[in-house]
Write a protein that holds these residues in place. Structure first.
Motif, PDB file in Angstrom:
ATOM      1  N   TYR A 177      87.667  14.974  57.294  1.00  0.00           N
ATOM      2  CA  TYR A 177      87.944  14.297  58.453  1.00  0.00           C
ATOM      3  C   TYR A 177      89.397  13.604  58.246  1.00  0.00           C
ATOM      4  O   TYR A 177      90.261  13.708  59.060  1.00  0.00           O
ATOM      5  CB  TYR A 177      86.940  13.195  58.777  1.00  0.00           C
ATOM      6  CG  TYR A 177      87.244  12.485  60.209  1.00  0.00           C
ATOM      7  CD1 TYR A 177      86.362  12.716  61.142  1.00  0.00           C
ATOM      8  CD2 TYR A 177      88.489  11.487  60.451  1.00  0.00           C
ATOM      9  CE1 TYR A 177      86.530  11.968  62.389  1.00  0.00           C
ATOM     10  CE2 TYR A 177      88.362  10.893  61.361  1.00  0.00           C
ATOM     11  CZ  TYR A 177      87.658  11.151  62.609  1.00  0.00           C
ATOM     12  OH  TYR A 177      87.742  10.431  63.709  1.00  0.00           O
ATOM     13  N   ILE A 178      89.495  12.897  57.101  1.00  0.00           N
ATOM     14  CA  ILE A 178      90.988  12.433  56.715  1.00  0.00           C
ATOM     15  C   ILE A 178      91.828  13.602  56.653  1.00  0.00           C
ATOM     16  O   ILE A 178      93.095  13.308  57.124  1.00  0.00           O
ATOM     17  CB  ILE A 178      90.728  11.657  55.340  1.00  0.00           C
ATOM     18  CG1 ILE A 178      89.853  10.242  55.637  1.00  0.00           C
ATOM     19  CG2 ILE A 178      92.193  11.472  54.973  1.00  0.00           C
ATOM     20  CD1 ILE A 178      89.577   9.617  54.196  1.00  0.00           C
ATOM     21  N   MET A 179      91.719  14.770  56.016  1.00  0.00           N
ATOM     22  CA  MET A 179      92.624  15.744  56.032  1.00  0.00           C
ATOM     23  C   MET A 179      93.140  16.302  57.187  1.00  0.00           C
ATOM     24  O   MET A 179      94.104  16.702  57.487  1.00  0.00           O
ATOM     25  CB  MET A 179      92.123  16.963  55.088  1.00  0.00           C
ATOM     26  CG  MET A 179      92.051  16.612  53.627  1.00  0.00           C
ATOM     27  SD  MET A 179      91.842  18.025  52.611  1.00  0.00           S
ATOM     28  CE  MET A 179      89.819  18.541  52.943  1.00  0.00           C
ATOM     29  N   LEU A 180      92.072  16.310  58.151  1.00  0.00           N
ATOM     30  CA  LEU A 180      92.401  16.799  59.695  1.00  0.00           C
ATOM     31  C   LEU A 180      93.215  15.840  60.558  1.00  0.00           C
ATOM     32  O   LEU A 180      93.808  16.063  61.548  1.00  0.00           O
ATOM     33  CB  LEU A 180      91.128  17.482  60.268  1.00  0.00           C
ATOM     34  CG  LEU A 180      90.512  18.576  59.376  1.00  0.00           C
ATOM     35  CD1 LEU A 180      89.190  19.130  59.980  1.00  0.00           C
ATOM     36  CD2 LEU A 180      91.433  19.730  59.356  1.00  0.00           C
ATOM     37  N   ALA A 181      92.640  14.577  60.447  1.00  0.00           N
ATOM     38  CA  ALA A 181      93.074  13.385  61.406  1.00  0.00           C
ATOM     39  C   ALA A 181      94.074  12.497  60.871  1.00  0.00           C
ATOM     40  O   ALA A 181      94.780  11.859  61.499  1.00  0.00           O
ATOM     41  CB  ALA A 181      91.745  12.857  61.927  1.00  0.00           C
TER      42      ALA A 181
END
Length: 281
Positions: free
Chosen positions: A201-205
């Motif tokens: 999630y952190i990598m994408l957002a």
């Protein structure tokens, strides 16, 4: 700290520091190959739990030996006051540094290139009955060739030794810890899947899915487990990626994907490319 360990390794510069010890670069005196030496000061381990972790980590690393995406232990030396572990040298930036340096987000193909070996290493651990229990970007390392290495098994546990395959104990890190760990209930290895989902999630957002102004607020957000995909942050993220995140960051553990199921998900199998099922047949 001795400059030479048992005439086997030449100790060089310090490359990292933790709560209980220091990591040095070292060289094999015989081959000249580079390694890391994790030296732990046993005098700092006043808590019995910390001492147990000290004894457990080398054993777990031996069991996990041979996987290319897990840090390998090569030698172990014990002195009265210190324990020295000779492990793979991972002198490139860890995933935390890479995320921080970007000040932005990964493309889906970039994210899956990191995520795929990560979830593969987690699945390998689970097949051997071991849960990492502290999967976070700081523990996702890279060697000089860019190979991902899951590291720091100090909080790991053998769930396979329990008849029910469950564990207890509040371990982990705010942002990444699974809600069932915080609730004080027994839990299983799927806590690692939750943590890997937070990383994805952190990598994408560019931001964590659950956070607050303080660790306590963050824990409350994790316990609520209210997963959202803000339009501003997820406008360009594919439905397949969001589907996978829903199945990893699922508060209902019985419905949460296992690591093996994650590896078989369409988004992982296609390398982050957005294809319809018709394209795959």
């Amino acid at each position: 700290m001795k400059e030479v360990i048992n005439n086997d390794y030449q100790i060089s510069d310090e490359i990292g520091r933790g709560r209980f010890g220091i990591v040095y670069r070292c060289y094999s005196i015989v081959s000249g190959d580079c390694f890391a030496c994790k030296s732990i000061d046993k005098r700092l381990l006043s808590d019995p739990t910390d001492r147990e972790c000290l004894q457990k980590e080398p054993k777990i690393l031996h069991i996990l030996g041979g996987n290319p995406n897990i840090v390998q232990i090569h030698r172990l030396y014990e002195e009265e006051d210190y324990l020295h572990m000779i492990i793979d040298l991972c002198d490139s930036h860890d995933l935390f540094d890479r995320i921080s340096k970007r000040a932005g987000v990964f493309s889906e193909s970039e994210a899956v290139s990191v995520f795929s070996p990560l979830i593969s290493s987690i699945g390998y651990c689970h097949r051997l009955g071991i849960a990492h229990r502290d999967v976070k970007p700081d523990n996702v390392l890279f060697d000089s060739r860019g190979n991902l290495k899951l590291a720091d098994f100090g909080s790991a546990e053998w769930f396979g030794m329990n008849e029910r395959g469950t564990m207890t104990g509040v371990v982990g890190t705010p942002y990444y810890v699974a809600p069932e760990v915080l609730s004080g209930r027994e839990y299983n290895e799927k806590v690692d899947v939750w943590s890997a989902g937070v990383i994805l999630y952190i990598m994408l957002a560019g931001v964590p899915p659950f956070y607050g102004e303080s660790p306590a607020d963050t824990f409350e957000a994790v316990l609520r487990g209210n997963l959202r995909f803000p339009t501003k942050l997820f406008r360009s993220v594919s439905p397949e990626a969001k589907d996978l995140l829903r199945k990893m960051l699922c508060k209902d553990v019985s419905r949460r994907f296992s690591a093996e199921q994650v590896m078989r998900h369409q988004w992982v199998v296609t390398g982050g490319e957005t294809r319809s099922m018709a394209d795959l047949t």
